[in-house]
Design an enzyme around this catalytic site. Structure first.
Site, PDB file in Angstrom:
ATOM      1  N   ASP A  31       0.769  -1.136  -0.032  1.00 54.04           N
ATOM      2  CA  ASP A  31       0.071   0.095   0.137  1.00 54.04           C
ATOM      3  C   ASP A  31       0.821   1.286  -0.065  1.00 54.04           C
ATOM      4  O   ASP A  31       1.848   1.319   0.543  1.00 54.04           O
ATOM      5  CB  ASP A  31      -0.725   0.151   1.311  1.00 54.04           C
ATOM      6  CG  ASP A  31      -1.946   0.725   1.090  1.00 54.04           C
ATOM      7  OD1 ASP A  31      -3.255   0.390   0.935  1.00 54.04           O
ATOM      8  OD2 ASP A  31      -1.882   2.121   1.172  1.00 54.04           O
ATOM      9  N   ASP A  52       3.868   1.771  -4.468  1.00 52.96           N
ATOM     10  CA  ASP A  52       3.404   2.771  -5.237  1.00 52.96           C
ATOM     11  C   ASP A  52       3.003   1.874  -6.593  1.00 52.96           C
ATOM     12  O   ASP A  52       3.930   1.720  -7.475  1.00 52.96           O
ATOM     13  CB  ASP A  52       4.313   4.135  -5.676  1.00 52.96           C
ATOM     14  CG  ASP A  52       3.608   5.018  -6.428  1.00 52.96           C
ATOM     15  OD1 ASP A  52       2.537   4.824  -7.092  1.00 52.96           O
ATOM     16  OD2 ASP A  52       4.436   6.039  -6.802  1.00 52.96           O
ATOM     17  N   VAL A  53       1.769   1.656  -6.860  1.00 51.34           N
ATOM     18  CA  VAL A  53       1.449   0.654  -8.250  1.00 51.34           C
ATOM     19  C   VAL A  53       1.708   1.634  -9.251  1.00 51.34           C
ATOM     20  O   VAL A  53       1.805   1.100 -10.255  1.00 51.34           O
ATOM     21  CB  VAL A  53       0.143   0.262  -8.118  1.00 51.34           C
ATOM     22  CG1 VAL A  53      -0.357  -0.438  -6.829  1.00 51.34           C
ATOM     23  CG2 VAL A  53      -1.116   1.693  -8.160  1.00 51.34           C
ATOM     24  N   ASN A  75      -5.590  -4.922  -6.444  1.00 49.91           N
ATOM     25  CA  ASN A  75      -6.935  -4.056  -5.695  1.00 49.91           C
ATOM     26  C   ASN A  75      -6.810  -2.542  -5.755  1.00 49.91           C
ATOM     27  O   ASN A  75      -7.752  -2.003  -5.603  1.00 49.91           O
ATOM     28  CB  ASN A  75      -7.067  -4.877  -4.519  1.00 49.91           C
ATOM     29  CG  ASN A  75      -8.030  -4.020  -3.539  1.00 49.91           C
ATOM     30  OD1 ASN A  75      -9.244  -3.991  -3.630  1.00 49.91           O
ATOM     31  ND2 ASN A  75      -7.390  -3.202  -2.433  1.00 49.91           N
ATOM     32  N   TYR A 140     -14.380   7.531 -12.813  1.00 45.37           N
ATOM     33  CA  TYR A 140     -14.327   6.126 -12.180  1.00 45.37           C
ATOM     34  C   TYR A 140     -14.995   5.046 -13.104  1.00 45.37           C
ATOM     35  O   TYR A 140     -14.205   3.877 -13.377  1.00 45.37           O
ATOM     36  CB  TYR A 140     -14.955   6.159 -10.918  1.00 45.37           C
ATOM     37  CG  TYR A 140     -14.945   4.874 -10.192  1.00 45.37           C
ATOM     38  CD1 TYR A 140     -13.416   4.467  -9.482  1.00 45.37           C
ATOM     39  CD2 TYR A 140     -15.662   4.030  -9.624  1.00 45.37           C
ATOM     40  CE1 TYR A 140     -13.295   3.489  -8.765  1.00 45.37           C
ATOM     41  CE2 TYR A 140     -15.490   2.476  -9.151  1.00 45.37           C
ATOM     42  CZ  TYR A 140     -14.448   2.549  -8.521  1.00 45.37           C
ATOM     43  OH  TYR A 140     -14.123   1.284  -7.908  1.00 45.37           O
ATOM     44  N   LYS A 144     -12.508   1.765 -14.612  1.00 42.29           N
ATOM     45  CA  LYS A 144     -12.917   0.448 -14.421  1.00 42.29           C
ATOM     46  C   LYS A 144     -13.437  -0.302 -15.609  1.00 42.29           C
ATOM     47  O   LYS A 144     -13.356  -1.466 -15.678  1.00 42.29           O
ATOM     48  CB  LYS A 144     -13.817   0.470 -13.370  1.00 42.29           C
ATOM     49  CG  LYS A 144     -13.581   0.924 -11.750  1.00 42.29           C
ATOM     50  CD  LYS A 144     -12.221  -0.016 -11.452  1.00 42.29           C
ATOM     51  CE  LYS A 144     -11.811   0.553 -10.083  1.00 42.29           C
ATOM     52  NZ  LYS A 144     -10.758  -0.664  -9.550  1.00 42.29           N
ATOM     53  N   THR A 175     -16.778   0.559   2.145  1.00 39.46           N
ATOM     54  CA  THR A 175     -15.433   1.025   2.587  1.00 39.46           C
ATOM     55  C   THR A 175     -15.449   2.690   2.243  1.00 39.46           C
ATOM     56  O   THR A 175     -16.540   3.419   2.064  1.00 39.46           O
ATOM     57  CB  THR A 175     -14.504   0.441   1.262  1.00 39.46           C
ATOM     58  OG1 THR A 175     -14.695   1.020  -0.044  1.00 39.46           O
ATOM     59  CG2 THR A 175     -14.508  -1.124   1.351  1.00 39.46           C
TER      60      THR A 175
END
Length: 261
Positions: A31, A52-53, A75, A140, A144, A175
């Site tokens: 994360d 850091d993706v 994720n 978003y 996605k 969440t």
């Protein structure tokens, strides 16, 4: 089995880590929030790494820490909401960089390991928003939707090598991403643990794509056969036309600050 999970300091990622650990897997979580991932790892007996993706070197280091992993769960993601006219260019770039490029990068790195070995499974956490356009979610939705298409194309490409690539598409889930919003009329939000169980199941019994809850997949397919005007009226009846435009900004303040920092 070693499982690597991104964006796992909290929410769906952490719930998934706990679910895999309960099945006896060794779990490595990453994360960008270094303090949060350290605390989560210590509390739940996991290995935590800052990740850091959007950065290849960071992702490579994370996967190196995971060692001989057999599963990667992409994720990590953010969800800016509100009118498209109010969304900044910076928000748009960050949303695409994390939600799309991060998934693509992780998938490519994992497949570079899995394909020569003839085994392994990548699970990309998308969203029902990837197949259900909704006012106030344009950024978003776009990100996605890209994840859904990318995942399916990658799946088809590597299936002949014995490697699995799947997408899991959650509905509204309790969440931080939905802070300050309300649920569609007549719908109960899913819990992170529901999504986690779907991810565990798709590893045990691979499938190209699942929605959570499963019934939503059939419902959305049926709805797509309706004339667009009817679909629009149905969405309005459920409140989907205003949920992400009329929300409590103060309740999202903390989340919005975190995803933009």
């Amino acid at each position: 089995m070693i499982v690597a999970i991104t964006g796992a300091a909290r929410g769906i990622g952490l719930a998934t880590a706990k679910a895999f650990k309960a099945k006896g897997a060794t779990v490595v979580i990453g994360d960008i929030d270094e303090e949060a991932v350290r605390k989560a790892a210590e509390e739940h007996g996991l290995k935590g790494v800052r990740l850091d993706v959007t950065d290849r070197a960071s992702f490579e280091a994370f996967l190196a820490e995971a060692g001989d992993y057999r599963v990667l769960v992409n994720n990590a993601g953010i969800m800016p909401i509100g009118s498209i006219l109010d969304e900044s260019d910076a928000d748009a770039r960050r949303c695409i960089d994390i939600n799309v490029h991060g998934v693509m990068l992780g998938t490519k790195l994992a497949l570079a390991k899995f394909v020569p070995e003839g085994r392994g499974h990548v699970v990309n956490v998308g969203s029902i928003a990837g197949i259900l356009p909704t006012p106030g979610l344009a950024l978003y939705n776009g990100s996605k939707g890209a994840v859904v298409m990318f995942t399916e194309a990658a799946r088809q490409e590597v299936a002949k090598h014995g490697v699995q690539v799947s997408a899991v598409l959650p509905t509204f889930t309790n969440t931080e991403l939905v802070a300050g919003t309300r649920s569609p009329k007549g719908q109960k939000n899913a819990e992170p643990e529901d999504i986690a169980q779907a991810i565990v199941k798709i590893i045990a019994k691979p499938r190209p794509r699942v929605t959570v809850p499963a019934k939503f997949g059939a419902q959305l397919k049926l709805a797509s056969l309706l004339p667009q005007a009817v679909q629009d009226r149905l969405n309005a009846r459920l409140g989907l036309d205003t949920i992400f435009l009329d929300f409590d900004e103060s309740a999202r303040k903390g989340y919005d600050a975190r995803i933009r920092s």
